[in-house]
Design an enzyme around this catalytic site. Sequence first.
Site, PDB file in Angstrom:
ATOM      1  N   THR A   1       4.332  12.496 -53.372  1.00  0.00           N
ATOM      2  CA  THR A   1       3.824  12.745 -54.730  1.00  0.00           C
ATOM      3  C   THR A   1       4.824  13.507 -55.578  1.00  0.00           C
ATOM      4  OG1 THR A   1       1.540  12.657 -54.019  1.00  0.00           O
ATOM      5  CG2 THR A   1       1.958  13.924 -55.995  1.00  0.00           C
TER       6      THR A   1
ATOM      7  N   SER B   1       4.073   9.125 -47.869  1.00  0.00           N
ATOM      8  CA  SER B   1       4.220   9.630 -46.487  1.00  0.00           C
ATOM      9  C   SER B   1       3.247   8.978 -45.522  1.00  0.00           C
ATOM     10  CB  SER B   1       4.111  11.158 -46.431  1.00  0.00           C
ATOM     11  OG  SER B   1       2.779  11.587 -46.499  1.00  0.00           O
TER      12      SER B   1
ATOM     13  N   THR C   1       2.611  14.950 -49.044  1.00  0.00           N
ATOM     14  CA  THR C   1       1.810  15.997 -48.389  1.00  0.00           C
ATOM     15  C   THR C   1       0.887  15.455 -47.300  1.00  0.00           C
ATOM     16  OG1 THR C   1       0.028  15.838 -50.034  1.00  0.00           O
ATOM     17  CG2 THR C   1       1.790  17.427 -50.478  1.00  0.00           C
TER      18      THR C   1
HETATM   19  C1  SIN Z   1       2.055  11.155 -49.806  1.00  0.00           C
HETATM   20  O1  SIN Z   1       1.727  11.826 -48.843  1.00  0.00           O
HETATM   21  O2  SIN Z   1       3.155  10.535 -49.867  1.00  0.00           O
HETATM   22  C2  SIN Z   1       1.138  10.994 -50.963  1.00  0.00           C
HETATM   23  C3  SIN Z   1       0.318  12.203 -51.183  1.00  0.00           C
HETATM   24  C4  SIN Z   1       1.089  13.434 -51.535  1.00  0.00           C
HETATM   25  O3  SIN Z   1       2.309  13.528 -51.462  1.00  0.00           O
HETATM   26  O4  SIN Z   1       0.403  14.413 -51.935  1.00  0.00           O
END
Ligand code: SIN
Length: 326
Positions: free
Chosen positions: A12, A58, A91
Site C-alpha cells: 500500500t 504482499s 502490511t
Molecule cells: C499489501 O499487503 O500489499 C496490501 C495491504 C497493505 O499494504 O496495507
Amino acid sequence: MKNIVIIATGGTIAGSGKIGKATNYQAGKIDIKEIIDSIPMINEIANLTAIQLFNIDSNEMNEQYWLCLTKKINDLANQDNIDGFVVTHGTDTLDETAYFLNLTVCTYKPVVLTGAMRPASATSADGPMNLYQAVCLASSDEALGHGVMALFSSTIYSGRDIQKVSNFRIDAFDQNHFGCLGYMYDDKVQMFSRTFKKHTILSMFSESLPAELPSVGIVYYYAGANVQLLTMMAKIHQGIVIIGSGSGNYSKLWLEEIQRLSNEGIIFVRASRVNQGIVYESSIFDPLNICIPSNTLSGQKARVLLMLALSKTTNINEIKKIFDEY
Ligand code: SIN
C-alpha cells in the site's frame, strides 16, 4: 552520512487509487523513487540507494520472493560502504516476511521493514512518515544488534514478534504482551527493550540458504472441525501447523489423526488461535509428545520457522529445541 539501501517490494505504501481516497486502491503501483522524492528532508538523513526489487501486493509474497529478498540483502551487506537497509512491504504479510528475514539475514547491519495503511494517493498518506523514520532508524547506531525490525506509526517492533492487529487503523501493528522495542521522536531513536531469541548472525538459518523450502501448511481448528482437513493437508505438505483453540488444542478425533499421520512422517506444530499467551507441551492434547509447541509464535510465523527447520532436520526433538530458541 550513512549509506542506506531502500529495497522496495510494493504494498500500500506504493499503492495508487482515486486521489484523496484511502480505500479501493491497487497496491504495488508506484515506483520507490517517486515515493522518496515526495519526502522532504529524507536525503539529509542518509545517502540513499533505491532498488525496486518487486512491486507486488504482499498477498502475492511467497517463499521464492523471500529467498530472493534475503539473498539481495546478504549480498549487499557484504559491501563495507553499505550501513543499513530499509525494506518497503505491504502490511498484510509483513509479519511473515519480517520473521523470515530475521532468521535468514546474515548481517549485524540494521534491516527495517515499513509500509503504509493508506495508499500514496490518499489524503494524509502514512507511508512517507513511516519511510522517513525507517531510514532514520536504519541510520542509527542504536538500531545495531536488534535483528530485523519494523517501523510503523513512530513505533519500533521486532521482526519476531510484530503482528498486524488492525485491518483499518494506521496504527495497525503490535507485539502483544511484548510491548515494542522502542519509539521514534521525529528522527530520534529511543530503544527500550531487546529480544532474547536468536536472530540474524546468530541464527543457524543465516549460514546458508536452501534453494527452496519444504512445504508446510496451516490448518485452523474450530468447534466441529472435520478431521479430513488434516488428512487432505497431509497429502500435499511435509509439515502442518495446527492453529488450535486455547493453548493449541483440538478434539480427540483430531488427536487420533495427528498420531496416525505423524507415524507416516508428517511433522506437526501446535499453535493457537488466541493471540496472547504461549503454547507449551501438553500431556492431554499431545500425550505421545509428537507435536511441537509453537511457543509464542503465531500460526503463520510458526510455519516460517517450521519450513526453515525442516530444511535442516526432521528430528522432532531438534525441531522442538529450535522452537524454544528462535
Ligand atoms: C499489501 O499487503 O500489499 C496490501 C495491504 C497493505 O499494504 O496495507
